[in-house]
Structures are given as C-alpha cells and as structure tokens.
Write a protein that holds these residues in place. Structure first.
Motif, mmCIF file in Angstrom:
data_model
loop_
_atom_site.group_PDB
_atom_site.id
_atom_site.type_symbol
_atom_site.label_atom_id
_atom_site.label_comp_id
_atom_site.label_asym_id
_atom_site.label_seq_id
_atom_site.Cartn_x
_atom_site.Cartn_y
_atom_site.Cartn_z
ATOM 1 N N UNK A 69 3.676 6.333 5.414
ATOM 2 C CA UNK A 69 4.443 7.524 5.770
ATOM 3 C C UNK A 69 3.605 8.575 6.487
ATOM 4 N N UNK A 70 2.277 8.548 6.248
ATOM 5 C CA UNK A 70 1.391 9.582 6.774
ATOM 6 C C UNK A 70 0.288 8.975 7.631
ATOM 7 N N UNK A 71 -0.105 9.691 8.668
ATOM 8 C CA UNK A 71 -1.211 9.255 9.524
ATOM 9 C C UNK A 71 -2.526 9.277 8.767
ATOM 10 N N UNK A 72 -2.681 10.237 7.880
ATOM 11 C CA UNK A 72 -3.918 10.403 7.118
ATOM 12 C C UNK A 72 -3.581 10.668 5.665
ATOM 13 N N UNK A 73 -4.177 9.880 4.777
ATOM 14 C CA UNK A 73 -4.085 10.124 3.339
ATOM 15 C C UNK A 73 -5.488 10.436 2.845
ATOM 16 N N UNK A 74 -5.644 11.605 2.226
ATOM 17 C CA UNK A 74 -6.949 12.073 1.762
ATOM 18 C C UNK A 74 -6.938 12.209 0.258
ATOM 19 N N UNK A 75 -7.904 11.565 -0.402
ATOM 20 C CA UNK A 75 -8.080 11.714 -1.845
ATOM 21 C C UNK A 75 -9.311 12.583 -2.102
ATOM 22 N N UNK A 76 -9.141 13.589 -2.962
ATOM 23 C CA UNK A 76 -10.245 14.455 -3.370
ATOM 24 C C UNK A 76 -10.320 14.444 -4.885
ATOM 25 N N UNK A 77 -11.520 14.276 -5.442
ATOM 26 C CA UNK A 77 -11.675 14.315 -6.893
ATOM 27 C C UNK A 77 -11.247 15.660 -7.460
ATOM 28 N N UNK A 78 -10.691 15.619 -8.658
ATOM 29 C CA UNK A 78 -10.112 16.815 -9.274
ATOM 30 C C UNK A 78 -11.135 17.910 -9.551
ATOM 31 N N UNK A 79 -12.398 17.546 -9.732
ATOM 32 C CA UNK A 79 -13.418 18.551 -10.060
ATOM 33 C C UNK A 79 -14.094 19.114 -8.810
ATOM 34 N N UNK A 80 -13.419 18.999 -7.666
ATOM 35 C CA UNK A 80 -13.945 19.519 -6.405
ATOM 36 C C UNK A 80 -13.340 20.888 -6.104
#
Length: 207
Positions: A69-80
């Motif tokens: 659905x998205x061109x870019x999927x970004x995962x960021x750790x919760x403690x960031x």
C-alpha cells in the motif's frame, strides 16, 4: 493503484508503551501528517499468541501488511527519539532497504562485539531503524524469518537482515554513511549512543 508515500510503525508492549508514545510525539513534531502506528494492546496480543517468537521477527511481519500500500514502510524501535526531520529518508528512493549501523563506542563495553556471517562489527546493521521500499525484499525477509533455521540465529531478524543486505541482490543504503551528492552526513541510529553530550541545538534542531 498508486501507492501512498510513507507509513511508519513501532512495536511496544505495556512496559514500553510510554517510550513509544514519546517516540510518536517526537516524530509528529517533524512529520505531523505522516501515518504513525504503534503495534500494541490487543493487536500485539494476537501476534504474540499466534507466534511466541514474534518480537524476534516482527519487523518483516508487520511491514508485509503495509508494503503493498505504501512506497516506503519505516520501522523505528520504540525506545528511539526523532531529533530532526526524516525527509532525507523519505525522499531518497534509490534503495530497497535503508539501514543504520549497529556499532557505537558504548555498547561493546557492556554487551560485547556484535558481528557474524563474515560481516565485521563496524559494518553490521541494526534492526532498530529499517526503511523498506521493496515488496520482494520484505517478503524474502519474512519468509526466512519463518523458516525452522530461524532458531539458529542469535539475533533473529537482525542477523537475517544483514545476510540479505550483504549477500542478497538488493540495493542497500546505510543512512549513517556519508552521501556526497546529497551532502548528507548524520547519525540515524545506535551510532550516536554516547555522543549526545557533544550535541547542541541550532535553529531548533540538534547538530
């Protein structure tokens, strides 16, 4: 159907939900209109009940839900904490996988050297900030994370991220590496750990 531009997510159990909320607030300061989703509560419970090792391979599992659905999927750790604009990550499109380095000057003293599979410590990628543009890559990463051999990898999805990045046929960009044409040099992940004492605020941004 045209894809939407960017989707960002993090994952947090009840103990880490306050950190995830701080991450969300810091992200929304710079990108108030970009979708940001916290996988938590009942949604997280469904995943962990179905898969006891979900936390060790969660990134490709969640990314696979959104990458079509998205061109870019970004995962960021919760403690960031997001300390500046992520426009460089969003607007740079020459990669299948965008990564950050695992190395910093603090962690080896406490946790030891992290390396493996012929990848040197200074080259080994961290799984706390992963930008994904390729459906093929996400599907590949998810598939190998669900194979029985997954149990042989000490760092789970992170080891497999490194193996696919270095030995797969994917375009890989490490955001911590200097980008000459874009004149971009910045710390995007763990590499900055222990260095914040040197930071200062200029024009309402850290430098």
């Amino acid at each position: 159907m045209d894809k939407k531009p960017v989707f960002v997510f993090t994952i947090a159990d009840d103990n880490n939900l306050p950190y995830a909320k701080m991450l969300e607030n810091s992200f929304k300061k710079f990108h108030p209109t970009v979708p940001f989703h916290i996988v938590t509560g009942d949604e997280l419970t469904e995943y962990t009940k179905a898969d006891p090792k979900f936390f060790y391979r969660a990134t490709p599992i969640i990314a696979d839900k959104y990458i079509r659905e998205y061109e870019l999927v970004l995962k960021i750790d919760a403690d960031s904490i997001v300390a500046g604009s992520l426009d460089y990550v969003f607007n740079t499109k020459d990669y299948d996988i965008g990564t950050v380095l695992n190395w910093n000057r603090v962690d080896p003293q406490k946790y030891g050297i992290v390396q493996g599979w012929g990848i040197a410590p200074l080259d080994y990628f961290n799984c706390g900030f992963v930008a994904m543009r390729s459906e093929v890559f996400v599907k590949h990463w998810k598939t190998v994370c669900l194979e029985p051999r997954f149990n042989n990898f000490q760092y789970g999805e992170q080891d497999l991220l490194n193996i696919l990045a270095y030995y797969g046929m994917y375009n890989v960009r490490c955001f911590d590496h200097f980008d000459g044409p874009a004149k971009m040099t910045a710390w995007w992940g763990l590499i900055s750990k222990g260095e914040w004492i040197k930071a200062k605020v200029v024009n309402n941004e850290l430098s």
